[in-house]
Motif scaffolding. Structure first.
Motif, PDB file in Angstrom:
ATOM      1  N   LEU A  91       0.560  -1.640  -0.130  1.00 13.71           N
ATOM      2  CA  LEU A  91      -0.345   0.191   0.139  1.00 13.71           C
ATOM      3  C   LEU A  91       1.060   1.478   0.185  1.00 13.71           C
ATOM      4  CD1 LEU A  91      -3.287  -1.166   2.489  1.00 13.71           C
ATOM      5  CD2 LEU A  91      -3.129  -0.779  -0.070  1.00 13.71           C
ATOM      6  N   LYS A  92       1.895   1.622   1.120  1.00 10.10           N
ATOM      7  CA  LYS A  92       2.847   2.448   1.061  1.00 10.10           C
ATOM      8  C   LYS A  92       3.873   2.318  -0.703  1.00 10.10           C
ATOM      9  CE  LYS A  92       4.271   1.439   5.052  1.00 10.10           C
ATOM     10  NZ  LYS A  92       5.188   1.438   6.725  1.00 10.10           N
ATOM     11  N   THR A  93       4.118   2.216  -1.786  1.00 12.42           N
ATOM     12  CA  THR A  93       4.775   1.541  -3.102  1.00 12.42           C
ATOM     13  C   THR A  93       3.166   1.613  -3.872  1.00 12.42           C
ATOM     14  OG1 THR A  93       5.013  -0.553  -3.000  1.00 12.42           O
ATOM     15  CG2 THR A  93       6.747   1.294  -1.669  1.00 12.42           C
ATOM     16  N   LEU A  94       2.026   1.559  -3.989  1.00 11.16           N
ATOM     17  CA  LEU A  94       1.413   1.596  -4.650  1.00 11.16           C
ATOM     18  C   LEU A  94       1.594   2.113  -6.129  1.00 11.16           C
ATOM     19  CD1 LEU A  94      -2.633   0.352  -3.574  1.00 11.16           C
ATOM     20  CD2 LEU A  94      -0.817  -1.012  -5.013  1.00 11.16           C
ATOM     21  N   TRP A  95       1.261   3.869  -5.801  1.00 10.41           N
ATOM     22  CA  TRP A  95       1.808   4.750  -6.814  1.00 10.41           C
ATOM     23  C   TRP A  95       2.532   4.203  -7.490  1.00 10.41           C
ATOM     24  CZ3 TRP A  95      -3.263   6.349  -7.349  1.00 10.41           C
ATOM     25  CH2 TRP A  95      -3.941   6.462  -6.860  1.00 10.41           C
ATOM     26  N   LYS A  96       3.667   3.553  -7.275  1.00  6.90           N
ATOM     27  CA  LYS A  96       4.334   3.881  -8.201  1.00  6.90           C
ATOM     28  C   LYS A  96       4.785   1.952  -9.317  1.00  6.90           C
ATOM     29  CE  LYS A  96       8.207   5.938  -4.796  1.00  6.90           C
ATOM     30  NZ  LYS A  96       8.727   5.126  -4.193  1.00  6.90           N
ATOM     31  N   GLU A  97       3.718   1.116  -8.582  1.00  6.64           N
ATOM     32  CA  GLU A  97       3.172   0.373  -9.671  1.00  6.64           C
ATOM     33  C   GLU A  97       3.203   0.814 -11.263  1.00  6.64           C
ATOM     34  OE1 GLU A  97       1.267  -2.657  -8.138  1.00  6.64           O
ATOM     35  OE2 GLU A  97       1.856  -2.473  -6.138  1.00  6.64           O
ATOM     36  N   GLU A  98       3.586  -0.406 -12.049  1.00  9.54           N
ATOM     37  CA  GLU A  98       3.221   0.367 -13.357  1.00  9.54           C
ATOM     38  C   GLU A  98       1.596  -0.784 -14.342  1.00  9.54           C
ATOM     39  OE1 GLU A  98       4.274   2.410 -16.277  1.00  9.54           O
ATOM     40  OE2 GLU A  98       5.241   3.079 -14.476  1.00  9.54           O
ATOM     41  N   PRO A  99       0.448  -0.404 -14.217  1.00  9.11           N
ATOM     42  CA  PRO A  99      -0.217  -1.214 -14.667  1.00  9.11           C
ATOM     43  C   PRO A  99      -0.300  -2.653 -15.567  1.00  9.11           C
ATOM     44  CG  PRO A  99      -0.985   0.956 -14.633  1.00  9.11           C
ATOM     45  CD  PRO A  99       0.943   1.344 -15.152  1.00  9.11           C
ATOM     46  N   ILE A 100      -0.716  -3.402 -15.251  1.00  9.55           N
ATOM     47  CA  ILE A 100      -0.490  -4.597 -15.814  1.00  9.55           C
ATOM     48  C   ILE A 100      -0.754  -4.417 -17.107  1.00  9.55           C
ATOM     49  CG2 ILE A 100      -0.371  -6.472 -14.061  1.00  9.55           C
ATOM     50  CD1 ILE A 100      -2.814  -7.058 -14.785  1.00  9.55           C
ATOM     51  N   ASP A 101      -0.301  -5.751 -18.466  1.00 14.32           N
ATOM     52  CA  ASP A 101      -1.281  -5.293 -19.688  1.00 14.32           C
ATOM     53  C   ASP A 101      -2.769  -6.187 -19.711  1.00 14.32           C
ATOM     54  OD1 ASP A 101      -1.521  -6.329 -22.085  1.00 14.32           O
ATOM     55  OD2 ASP A 101       0.408  -6.671 -23.044  1.00 14.32           O
ATOM     56  N   CYS A 102      -3.305  -5.968 -19.745  1.00  7.92           N
ATOM     57  CA  CYS A 102      -4.836  -7.033 -20.073  1.00  7.92           C
ATOM     58  C   CYS A 102      -5.015  -7.183 -21.455  1.00  7.92           C
ATOM     59  CB  CYS A 102      -5.690  -5.938 -19.417  1.00  7.92           C
ATOM     60  SG  CYS A 102      -5.710  -5.704 -17.093  1.00  7.92           S
ATOM     61  N   SER A 103      -4.416  -6.972 -21.637  1.00  2.73           N
ATOM     62  CA  SER A 103      -4.135  -8.081 -23.044  1.00  2.73           C
ATOM     63  C   SER A 103      -4.634  -9.744 -23.560  1.00  2.73           C
ATOM     64  CB  SER A 103      -3.376  -7.077 -24.397  1.00  2.73           C
ATOM     65  OG  SER A 103      -2.450  -8.669 -24.635  1.00  2.73           O
ATOM     66  N   PRO A 104      -5.536  -9.772 -24.016  1.00  2.82           N
ATOM     67  CA  PRO A 104      -5.722 -11.388 -24.656  1.00  2.82           C
ATOM     68  C   PRO A 104      -4.289 -12.111 -24.446  1.00  2.82           C
ATOM     69  CG  PRO A 104      -7.071 -10.780 -24.946  1.00  2.82           C
ATOM     70  CD  PRO A 104      -6.335  -9.016 -25.129  1.00  2.82           C
TER      71      PRO A 104
END
Length: 170
Positions: free
Chosen positions: A152-165
């Motif tokens: 929770l302390k570092t969420l804003w540094k994460e990159e979103p995952i690729d949601c492609s099939p």
């Protein structure tokens, strides 16, 4: 309120029409305001029958309606909620090894992460999974809580995952 077409009920059409005319119930409008104001949507739940519990799915069905959360001509990367992040944080009843026998857990997450969040334009963070907390030692449960706190302390540094099939199913 009244039905748009009382001869042939269609839930999707009825909720869309209610949204357009301002006819959704007050509690749904309040939930939509919360979603609209949020930068990050965290969904915390126990995995139930390989999916989210019915009450959470019902919330999504009632709150994330056409016109508010999606438009059929503006889906996925062009979705109406595209400035938001989401995170599914859940517990399981079985161990990681038991889920691995059934295949990659991403298959279970596809309808939730891609089919709901990504469809609405929401970017998706890697899920946070706590496997079988009721079947592990107290120390292991404390480790799970510590890992969640740190994340929770570092969420804003994460990159979103690729949601492609291609990413999900390779």
């Amino acid at each position: 309120g009244h039905l748009h077409n009382s001869e042939a009920f269609n839930y999707g059409v009825e909720t869309w029409e209610a949204y357009k005319r301002g006819g959704l119930s007050k509690d749904l409008v309040e939930e939509q305001k919360k979603v609209q104001e949020a930068d990050l949507l965290i969904f915390q739940f126990p995995l139930f029958w390989f999916s989210m519990p019915a009450i959470l799915k019902g919330w999504m069905d009632r709150v994330l309606v056409q016109g508010f959360a999606y438009d059929l001509s503006k889906a996925y990367d062009g979705g109406l909620l595209q400035d938001k992040l989401s995170l599914f944080s859940f517990t399981t009843g079985g161990s990681k090894e038991k889920y691995a026998i059934r295949g990659d857990i991403r298959y279970l997450l596809w309808p939730m992460q891609h089919g709901i969040m990504h469809f609405c334009g929401v970017k998706v963070l890697e899920p946070h999974i706590s496997y079988a907390p009721e079947n592990v030692s107290e120390d292991k449960r404390k480790e799970m809580l510590t890992a969640w706190t740190q994340r929770l302390k570092t969420l804003w540094k994460e990159e979103p995952i690729d949601c492609s099939p291609e990413w999900y199913f390779k």
